[in-house]
Design a protein around this motif. Structure first.
Motif, mmCIF file in Angstrom:
data_model
loop_
_atom_site.group_PDB
_atom_site.id
_atom_site.type_symbol
_atom_site.label_atom_id
_atom_site.label_comp_id
_atom_site.label_asym_id
_atom_site.label_seq_id
_atom_site.Cartn_x
_atom_site.Cartn_y
_atom_site.Cartn_z
ATOM 1 N N VAL A 150 50.143 -9.658 -35.721
ATOM 2 C CA VAL A 150 49.065 -10.565 -36.142
ATOM 3 C C VAL A 150 47.896 -10.312 -35.196
ATOM 4 O O VAL A 150 48.095 -10.016 -34.015
ATOM 5 N N MET A 151 46.690 -10.400 -35.714
ATOM 6 C CA MET A 151 45.502 -10.127 -34.901
ATOM 7 C C MET A 151 44.603 -11.368 -34.810
ATOM 8 O O MET A 151 43.578 -11.445 -35.478
ATOM 9 N N PRO A 152 44.976 -12.313 -33.950
ATOM 10 C CA PRO A 152 44.145 -13.520 -33.845
ATOM 11 C C PRO A 152 42.791 -13.195 -33.226
ATOM 12 O O PRO A 152 42.655 -12.263 -32.431
ATOM 13 N N ASN A 153 41.817 -13.989 -33.623
ATOM 14 C CA ASN A 153 40.455 -13.778 -33.162
ATOM 15 C C ASN A 153 40.293 -14.286 -31.729
ATOM 16 O O ASN A 153 40.689 -15.410 -31.421
ATOM 17 N N VAL A 154 39.697 -13.469 -30.861
ATOM 18 C CA VAL A 154 39.423 -13.927 -29.494
ATOM 19 C C VAL A 154 37.918 -13.954 -29.203
ATOM 20 O O VAL A 154 37.502 -14.060 -28.057
ATOM 21 N N TYR A 184 44.975 -15.669 -21.946
ATOM 22 C CA TYR A 184 45.809 -16.353 -22.954
ATOM 23 C C TYR A 184 47.092 -15.575 -23.225
ATOM 24 O O TYR A 184 47.918 -15.992 -24.026
ATOM 25 N N GLY A 185 47.227 -14.408 -22.621
ATOM 26 C CA GLY A 185 48.485 -13.665 -22.745
ATOM 27 C C GLY A 185 48.443 -12.449 -23.648
ATOM 28 O O GLY A 185 49.478 -11.835 -23.892
ATOM 29 N N TYR A 186 47.263 -12.069 -24.161
ATOM 30 C CA TYR A 186 47.222 -10.882 -25.027
ATOM 31 C C TYR A 186 47.504 -9.619 -24.240
ATOM 32 O O TYR A 186 47.022 -9.454 -23.118
ATOM 33 N N LYS A 187 48.273 -8.720 -24.844
ATOM 34 C CA LYS A 187 48.600 -7.428 -24.215
ATOM 35 C C LYS A 187 47.811 -6.293 -24.855
ATOM 36 O O LYS A 187 47.877 -5.149 -24.420
ATOM 37 N N THR A 188 47.164 -6.604 -25.962
ATOM 38 C CA THR A 188 46.279 -5.637 -26.617
ATOM 39 C C THR A 188 45.008 -6.351 -27.005
ATOM 40 O O THR A 188 45.058 -7.461 -27.550
ATOM 41 N N LEU A 189 43.871 -5.692 -26.761
ATOM 42 C CA LEU A 189 42.610 -6.196 -27.291
ATOM 43 C C LEU A 189 42.067 -5.164 -28.262
ATOM 44 O O LEU A 189 42.096 -3.957 -28.005
ATOM 45 N N VAL A 190 41.572 -5.665 -29.398
ATOM 46 C CA VAL A 190 40.948 -4.800 -30.391
ATOM 47 C C VAL A 190 39.443 -5.039 -30.324
ATOM 48 O O VAL A 190 38.983 -6.165 -30.570
ATOM 49 N N LEU A 211 41.562 -9.938 -31.333
ATOM 50 C CA LEU A 211 40.433 -9.241 -31.984
ATOM 51 C C LEU A 211 39.100 -9.751 -31.445
ATOM 52 O O LEU A 211 38.763 -10.925 -31.593
ATOM 53 N N LEU A 212 38.356 -8.849 -30.801
ATOM 54 C CA LEU A 212 37.073 -9.219 -30.198
ATOM 55 C C LEU A 212 35.944 -8.552 -30.987
ATOM 56 O O LEU A 212 35.791 -7.322 -30.946
ATOM 57 N N GLU A 213 35.197 -9.379 -31.704
ATOM 58 C CA GLU A 213 34.145 -8.860 -32.594
ATOM 59 C C GLU A 213 32.831 -8.835 -31.820
ATOM 60 O O GLU A 213 32.129 -9.825 -31.761
ATOM 61 N N PHE A 214 32.533 -7.695 -31.204
ATOM 62 C CA PHE A 214 31.471 -7.705 -30.192
ATOM 63 C C PHE A 214 30.063 -7.475 -30.727
ATOM 64 O O PHE A 214 29.090 -7.693 -30.005
ATOM 65 N N ASP A 271 33.702 -10.688 -20.267
ATOM 66 C CA ASP A 271 34.017 -12.102 -20.104
ATOM 67 C C ASP A 271 35.025 -12.583 -21.145
ATOM 68 O O ASP A 271 36.029 -13.225 -20.838
ATOM 69 N N PHE A 272 34.727 -12.289 -22.421
ATOM 70 C CA PHE A 272 35.620 -12.686 -23.525
ATOM 71 C C PHE A 272 36.973 -11.985 -23.367
ATOM 72 O O PHE A 272 38.026 -12.559 -23.642
ATOM 73 N N ALA A 273 36.921 -10.726 -22.941
ATOM 74 C CA ALA A 273 38.162 -9.958 -22.785
ATOM 75 C C ALA A 273 39.026 -10.592 -21.688
ATOM 76 O O ALA A 273 40.232 -10.767 -21.856
ATOM 77 N N ARG A 274 38.376 -10.944 -20.591
ATOM 78 C CA ARG A 274 39.117 -11.545 -19.473
ATOM 79 C C ARG A 274 39.794 -12.835 -19.922
ATOM 80 O O ARG A 274 40.957 -13.093 -19.633
#
Ligand code: 5AD
Ligand code: FES
Length: 345
Positions: free
Chosen positions: A288-292, A97-103, A54-57, A89-92
């Motif tokens: 689960v949606m960990p914060n990135v 870290y291995g995420y296959k989905t970014l929110v 989860l990317l809170e932009f 940058d945060f997405a990269r």
């Protein structure tokens, strides 16, 4: 009786409003309910847990939702809006870290043009991940542009299906419009996520039962439910708030009625119980949606007090949640985790 309804739901995946209400009102059958939801989860979506970063932009918002810390009238919050380069940058990093989905989630408004968001989506798609957007109400043209840019999924909680309550808690917003947005999102071929807040002041058990029936009627692919947690920087600061138990019951019932969808163990649940996400994973959840979000921003994305992980790093959370998932004999999935439709309604 409610015990029989649970057995019926486990087999047939349907319940009437009265049956749902009877289960929601009776806490004597909670164990049976959670165990049934766990079995249905295992049967339809298996033991893999999908992690969505989860990317809170941006925490800027034009809305004034009475319960939410990001509401525009909250002047006690330092606002931020990440530059597109920082989002990438945060997405990269998250992908590393291995995420296959970014929110990608933010408050609502035109703080970025839709073209800006579309180009962020196009860039992130090049990393080879699925993208979920959670950026609120847009026009059909905008949803279309973002879908064409490559967004795979969209989250827009209905928050409550009770029109009167909805309009009371969302000044200037319209319940039909919310539903229309969801139908448009679905029509455009997004995997569609919605959900509701549990324990809003004045929310009845019957209206919570309606929420669950609405999820089914819409044909949602993902449902996130969580307790309403009063925020001291909002007009609802002195209200009671929802309970962990009731949120868990709604989540478990959602699994019984929509057996093959994706259901997150929500952050708000863990904010009320330190073991909340694991309990949820054992009661119907499979996501689960960990914060990135990196740095100070995650603390500034303050929807409600007590939000977990605000002082942790994305790398730490990834390791932490992986360990927790393994501790209950489940596995972290390494595929994209799209919904596989198994059950025909
Ligand atoms: N308590 C719990 N959840 C909240 N959200 C917003 N404010 C609160 C609160 N005070 C939820 C809303 C929104 C999601 C991003 O966060 O349901 O859809
Ligand atoms: Fe963030 Fe455990 S998931 S510290």
């Amino acid at each position: 009786m409610p015990g029989l309804f649970i057995k019926k739901a486990e087999k047939e995946h349907r319940l009437t409003k009265d049956e749902l209400t009877a289960i929601l009102e009776n806490d004597g059958i909670n164990r049976e309910l959670f165990d049934a939801a766990d079995r249905v989860r295992e049967k339809y979506v298996g033991d893999k847990v999908h992690l969505r970063g989860l990317l809170e932009f941006s925490n800027l918002c034009v809305r004034d939702c009475l319960y939410c810390g990001l509401r525009k009238d909250n002047k006690n919050l330092k606002r931020y809006r990440l530059k597109p380069g920082t989002v990438l940058d945060f997405a990269r990093k998250a992908v590393s870290y291995g995420y296959k989905t970014l929110v990608l989630q933010s408050g609502e408004g035109d703080f970025y043009s839709t073209e800006d968001i579309a180009s962020i989506v196009r860039e992130i798609k090049k990393f080879g991940v699925a993208i979920t957007l959670s950026i609120g109400e847009k026009t059909e043209e905008e949803y279309k542009l973002l879908r064409q840019a490559g967004a795979d999924r969209f989250l827009l909680r209905i928050e409550t299906t009770d029109k009167e309550l909805y309009e009371k808690f969302h000044p200037g917003m319209n319940h039909e419009n919310r539903i229309n947005c969801l139908r448009t999102i679905k029509k455009l071929g997004y995997e569609t996520g919605t959900g509701s807040l549990i324990g809003l002041p004045g929310q009845s058990i019957g209206s919570i039962a309606d929420d669950i029936l609405f999820f089914k009627e819409l044909g949602a692919d993902m449902i996130g439910v969580g307790p309403f947690i009063p925020n001291e920087d909002t007009p609802l600061e002195n209200e009671q708030g929802g309970t962990f138990e009731m949120s868990l019951k709604v989540m478990a019932l959602t699994r019984l009625l929509l057996p093959d969808i994706n259901i997150p163990a929500t952050t708000a649940m863990e904010s009320l119980d330190p073991n909340g996400r694991l309990i949820a994973l054992k009661s119907g959840a499979n996501v689960v949606m960990p914060n990135v979000t990196e740095g100070e921003y995650r603390a500034l994305y303050r929807l409600y007090p007590g939000k977990i992980c605000i002082n942790d790093t994305p790398a730490h959370c990834r390791g932490c949640i992986t360990g927790k998932i393994r501790s209950i004999n489940r596995v972290v999935a390494n595929d994209y985790g799209f919904r596989k439709k198994i059950f025909k309604v």
